[in-house]
Write a protein that holds these residues in place. Structure first.
Motif, PDB file in Angstrom:
ATOM      1  N   ARG A  19      51.631  36.270   9.738  1.00 51.33           N
ATOM      2  CA  ARG A  19      51.907  36.639   8.349  1.00 51.33           C
ATOM      3  C   ARG A  19      51.408  35.571   7.377  1.00 51.33           C
ATOM      4  O   ARG A  19      51.220  35.850   6.189  1.00 51.33           O
ATOM      5  CB  ARG A  19      53.418  36.840   8.157  1.00 51.33           C
ATOM      6  CG  ARG A  19      53.935  38.168   8.671  1.00 51.33           C
ATOM      7  CD  ARG A  19      55.384  38.349   8.273  1.00 51.33           C
ATOM      8  NE  ARG A  19      56.050  39.320   9.128  1.00 51.33           N
ATOM      9  CZ  ARG A  19      57.305  39.211   9.543  1.00 51.33           C
ATOM     10  NH1 ARG A  19      58.026  38.143   9.217  1.00 51.33           N
ATOM     11  NH2 ARG A  19      57.843  40.141  10.307  1.00 51.33           N
ATOM     12  N   GLU A  20      51.227  34.366   7.861  1.00 49.52           N
ATOM     13  CA  GLU A  20      50.671  33.286   7.040  1.00 49.52           C
ATOM     14  C   GLU A  20      49.146  33.347   6.988  1.00 49.52           C
ATOM     15  O   GLU A  20      48.497  32.489   6.394  1.00 49.52           O
ATOM     16  CB  GLU A  20      51.102  31.923   7.583  1.00 49.52           C
ATOM     17  CG  GLU A  20      52.600  31.657   7.491  1.00 49.52           C
ATOM     18  CD  GLU A  20      52.968  30.245   7.922  1.00 49.52           C
ATOM     19  OE1 GLU A  20      52.075  29.513   8.422  1.00 49.52           O
ATOM     20  OE2 GLU A  20      54.132  29.857   7.734  1.00 49.52           O
ATOM     21  N   TYR A  53      57.776  37.664  18.467  1.00 50.66           N
ATOM     22  CA  TYR A  53      58.443  37.518  17.162  1.00 50.66           C
ATOM     23  C   TYR A  53      57.887  36.319  16.391  1.00 50.66           C
ATOM     24  O   TYR A  53      57.572  36.429  15.200  1.00 50.66           O
ATOM     25  CB  TYR A  53      59.946  37.363  17.379  1.00 50.66           C
ATOM     26  CG  TYR A  53      60.719  37.011  16.138  1.00 50.66           C
ATOM     27  CD1 TYR A  53      60.957  37.959  15.150  1.00 50.66           C
ATOM     28  CD2 TYR A  53      61.220  35.718  15.953  1.00 50.66           C
ATOM     29  CE1 TYR A  53      61.669  37.629  13.996  1.00 50.66           C
ATOM     30  CE2 TYR A  53      61.933  35.374  14.822  1.00 50.66           C
ATOM     31  CZ  TYR A  53      62.157  36.337  13.838  1.00 50.66           C
ATOM     32  OH  TYR A  53      62.853  36.003  12.705  1.00 50.66           O
ATOM     33  N   ILE A  54      57.760  35.177  17.065  1.00 47.60           N
ATOM     34  CA  ILE A  54      57.250  33.978  16.393  1.00 47.60           C
ATOM     35  C   ILE A  54      55.764  34.153  16.050  1.00 47.60           C
ATOM     36  O   ILE A  54      55.313  33.765  14.967  1.00 47.60           O
ATOM     37  CB  ILE A  54      57.454  32.724  17.270  1.00 47.60           C
ATOM     38  CG1 ILE A  54      58.943  32.526  17.582  1.00 47.60           C
ATOM     39  CG2 ILE A  54      56.875  31.488  16.596  1.00 47.60           C
ATOM     40  CD1 ILE A  54      59.815  32.270  16.377  1.00 47.60           C
ATOM     41  N   MET A 104      57.296  26.690  14.409  1.00 43.03           N
ATOM     42  CA  MET A 104      58.198  27.790  14.086  1.00 43.03           C
ATOM     43  C   MET A 104      59.122  28.134  15.258  1.00 43.03           C
ATOM     44  O   MET A 104      60.284  28.509  15.054  1.00 43.03           O
ATOM     45  CB  MET A 104      57.394  29.026  13.695  1.00 43.03           C
ATOM     46  CG  MET A 104      56.807  28.966  12.308  1.00 43.03           C
ATOM     47  SD  MET A 104      56.082  30.573  11.852  1.00 43.03           S
ATOM     48  CE  MET A 104      55.506  30.199  10.190  1.00 43.03           C
ATOM     49  N   HIS A 121      63.071  27.973  14.865  1.00 39.91           N
ATOM     50  CA  HIS A 121      63.870  29.180  15.114  1.00 39.91           C
ATOM     51  C   HIS A 121      64.962  28.913  16.137  1.00 39.91           C
ATOM     52  O   HIS A 121      66.128  29.291  15.927  1.00 39.91           O
ATOM     53  CB  HIS A 121      62.947  30.306  15.605  1.00 39.91           C
ATOM     54  CG  HIS A 121      63.659  31.558  15.980  1.00 39.91           C
ATOM     55  ND1 HIS A 121      64.269  32.389  15.064  1.00 39.91           N
ATOM     56  CD2 HIS A 121      63.890  32.124  17.213  1.00 39.91           C
ATOM     57  CE1 HIS A 121      64.835  33.419  15.697  1.00 39.91           C
ATOM     58  NE2 HIS A 121      64.610  33.281  16.989  1.00 39.91           N
ATOM     59  N   GLU A 129      54.214  36.861  15.292  1.00 46.17           N
ATOM     60  CA  GLU A 129      54.095  37.725  14.107  1.00 46.17           C
ATOM     61  C   GLU A 129      54.370  36.942  12.827  1.00 46.17           C
ATOM     62  O   GLU A 129      53.688  37.127  11.812  1.00 46.17           O
ATOM     63  CB  GLU A 129      55.074  38.897  14.224  1.00 46.17           C
ATOM     64  CG  GLU A 129      54.954  39.894  13.076  1.00 46.17           C
ATOM     65  CD  GLU A 129      55.916  41.055  13.221  1.00 46.17           C
ATOM     66  OE1 GLU A 129      56.030  41.831  12.248  1.00 46.17           O
ATOM     67  OE2 GLU A 129      56.550  41.177  14.290  1.00 46.17           O
ATOM     68  N   LYS A 130      55.366  36.051  12.873  1.00 41.27           N
ATOM     69  CA  LYS A 130      55.669  35.222  11.705  1.00 41.27           C
ATOM     70  C   LYS A 130      54.493  34.321  11.345  1.00 41.27           C
ATOM     71  O   LYS A 130      54.172  34.142  10.173  1.00 41.27           O
ATOM     72  CB  LYS A 130      56.910  34.363  11.976  1.00 41.27           C
ATOM     73  CG  LYS A 130      58.219  35.132  12.027  1.00 41.27           C
ATOM     74  CD  LYS A 130      59.396  34.190  12.241  1.00 41.27           C
ATOM     75  CE  LYS A 130      59.611  33.286  11.036  1.00 41.27           C
ATOM     76  NZ  LYS A 130      60.837  32.465  11.184  1.00 41.27           N
ATOM     77  N   VAL A 131      53.848  33.775  12.361  1.00 42.06           N
ATOM     78  CA  VAL A 131      52.699  32.894  12.112  1.00 42.06           C
ATOM     79  C   VAL A 131      51.535  33.676  11.517  1.00 42.06           C
ATOM     80  O   VAL A 131      50.887  33.231  10.563  1.00 42.06           O
ATOM     81  CB  VAL A 131      52.262  32.190  13.416  1.00 42.06           C
ATOM     82  CG1 VAL A 131      51.000  31.364  13.190  1.00 42.06           C
ATOM     83  CG2 VAL A 131      53.380  31.299  13.953  1.00 42.06           C
ATOM     84  N   ARG A 146      51.404  25.878  14.197  1.00 40.46           N
ATOM     85  CA  ARG A 146      52.445  26.580  13.452  1.00 40.46           C
ATOM     86  C   ARG A 146      53.368  27.343  14.402  1.00 40.46           C
ATOM     87  O   ARG A 146      54.567  27.427  14.169  1.00 40.46           O
ATOM     88  CB  ARG A 146      51.817  27.545  12.432  1.00 40.46           C
ATOM     89  CG  ARG A 146      51.085  26.863  11.309  1.00 40.46           C
ATOM     90  CD  ARG A 146      52.025  26.048  10.434  1.00 40.46           C
ATOM     91  NE  ARG A 146      52.973  26.900   9.728  1.00 40.46           N
ATOM     92  CZ  ARG A 146      54.254  26.607   9.522  1.00 40.46           C
ATOM     93  NH1 ARG A 146      54.755  25.469   9.998  1.00 40.46           N
ATOM     94  NH2 ARG A 146      55.040  27.428   8.858  1.00 40.46           N
TER      95      ARG A 146
END
Length: 365
Positions: A220-221, A213-214, A237, A241, A216-218, A233
């Motif tokens: 996306r940047e 999950y984390i 993150m 979180h 994927e968020k990274v 990052r």
């Protein structure tokens, strides 16, 4: 006893009681020695990696943020965090386990436990006042150090500890915050150190839902795995979180009155500072994954084996010849058991000092 009471009178000054506690902890020899005590990687492995000192600072920063968001006392949380690892031996948990085994082999059934050793450091072993031993910290700080990790009942705790610190009650909310801040800090930063040191990669831990999950968020940047910035990052993150989710899931359980709450919540009741069950499961799974992929890595196990041998041999040598200890330790042998004095001496050592004494004693210079 009130949360801000001390066992010995203290002349009031411009600071609140917990700020005074924090300052007393920071100025101890035990706190300074944390700079050269292992977190996961042996201290001399490189300048980048966490030590007990940097870990304690990171825990205190996270604990302050959570305490502030929950309306609790930031400085108390900070102080407990800064003091929570003072009792750790050289070479991390494996050093403590080895010292514990050595004591038990000599018939000392209480053995060695680092939380209680931290309590001993601030109540007995640090000498800062002529009238008494220890730092004369507040009741709330002492309780937080003694009880920040559950369960609180241990075989070496006496009736006095029970009467004074209420082992049938949870500690203050701030102590519970520190326990979770400790977990957040070591999970995230062990991943950082492990990847930096080439022991694991993101691919090794992506099977965990929290990591995925984390990650994927990274990404996306626009940051790709394997880059330094992706790692930075990811760690930031992950911490953000976990802190955010802990605050969200804990808010409803924090009593509205009183910023410092000691001995008010029985252990039969749930701990109010907690993750929601689904995230708690993912964290538990990640810790198990790190145990397999990182903490049992051949290179770490090899270094830790050397640390175990160092602790074992130092204990044997000091037991055989007490004159290998400084005078301030030898003077305690008139009133205390030799094995406990030896354990206190070894526990205070930094990694590099322990290795130096080991080589010196056994002619390995």
């Amino acid at each position: 006893m009130h949360c801000t009471d001390r066992f010995h009178p203290a002349i009031p000054d411009f600071r609140d009681p917990f700020a005074r506690d924090r300052d007393r902890v920071i100025h101890t020899s035990s706190f300074r020695r944390l700079e050269y005590k292992t977190q996961v990687f042996i201290n001399h492995e490189g300048d980048y990696f966490r030590t007990r000192l940097t870990h304690s600072l990171e825990v205190s920063q996270i604990a302050r943020a959570i305490a502030n968001a929950l309306g609790c006392h930031e400085t108390l949380a900070e102080t407990i965090a800064l003091a929570h690892d003072l009792g750790h031996t050289p070479f991390g948990h494996v050093g403590g386990d080895t010292l514990d085994a050595s004591l038990r082999a000599d018939g000392n059934l209480h053995g060695f436990e680092h939380n209680f050793q931290s309590f001993r450091v601030v109540t007995k072993l640090e000498k800062r006042y002529a009238q008494f031993d220890g730092l004369n910290l507040t009741f709330a700080t002492l309780e937080g150090i003694l009880k920040h990790s559950y369960p609180y009942r241990k075989p070496f705790l006496t009736e006095w500890h029970d009467e004074t610190f209420g082992l049938d009650y949870h500690p203050s909310i701030e102590a519970m915050i520190v326990d979770h801040a400790d977990e957040i800090a070591y999970i995230s930063h062990d991943i950082d150190d492990g990847i930096e040191h080439g022991l694991i990669s993101f691919e090794d831990i992506l099977e965990n839902e929290l990591v995925a999950y984390i990650d994927e968020k990274v990404r996306r940047e626009g940051l790709q795995r394997g880059t330094e910035l992706h790692r930075y990052r990811f760690v930031g993150m992950l911490i953000s979180h976990l802190v955010t989710e802990l605050i969200r899931s804990s808010r409803s359980g924090i009593p509205a009155k009183g910023r410092v709450l000691c001995r008010t919540i029985p252990v039969s009741e749930p701990i109010p500072v907690r993750f929601d069950p689904e995230l708690a499961t993912r964290i538990k799974q990640l810790k198990k994954l790190l145990m397999v992929k990182l903490y049992r890595h051949e290179r770490i196990v090899s270094k830790m084996h050397a640390g175990k041998e160092c602790i074992r041999k130092l204990y044997a040598a000091l037991k055989e010849d007490i004159h290998l200890m400084p005078e301030r330790y030898k003077s305690r042998l008139h009133t205390e058991k030799k094995e406990r004095v030896i354990a206190d001496f070894i526990a205070e050592m930094s990694d590099r000092y322990a290795l130096m004494r080991y080589r010196e004693i056994y002619g390995l210079m």
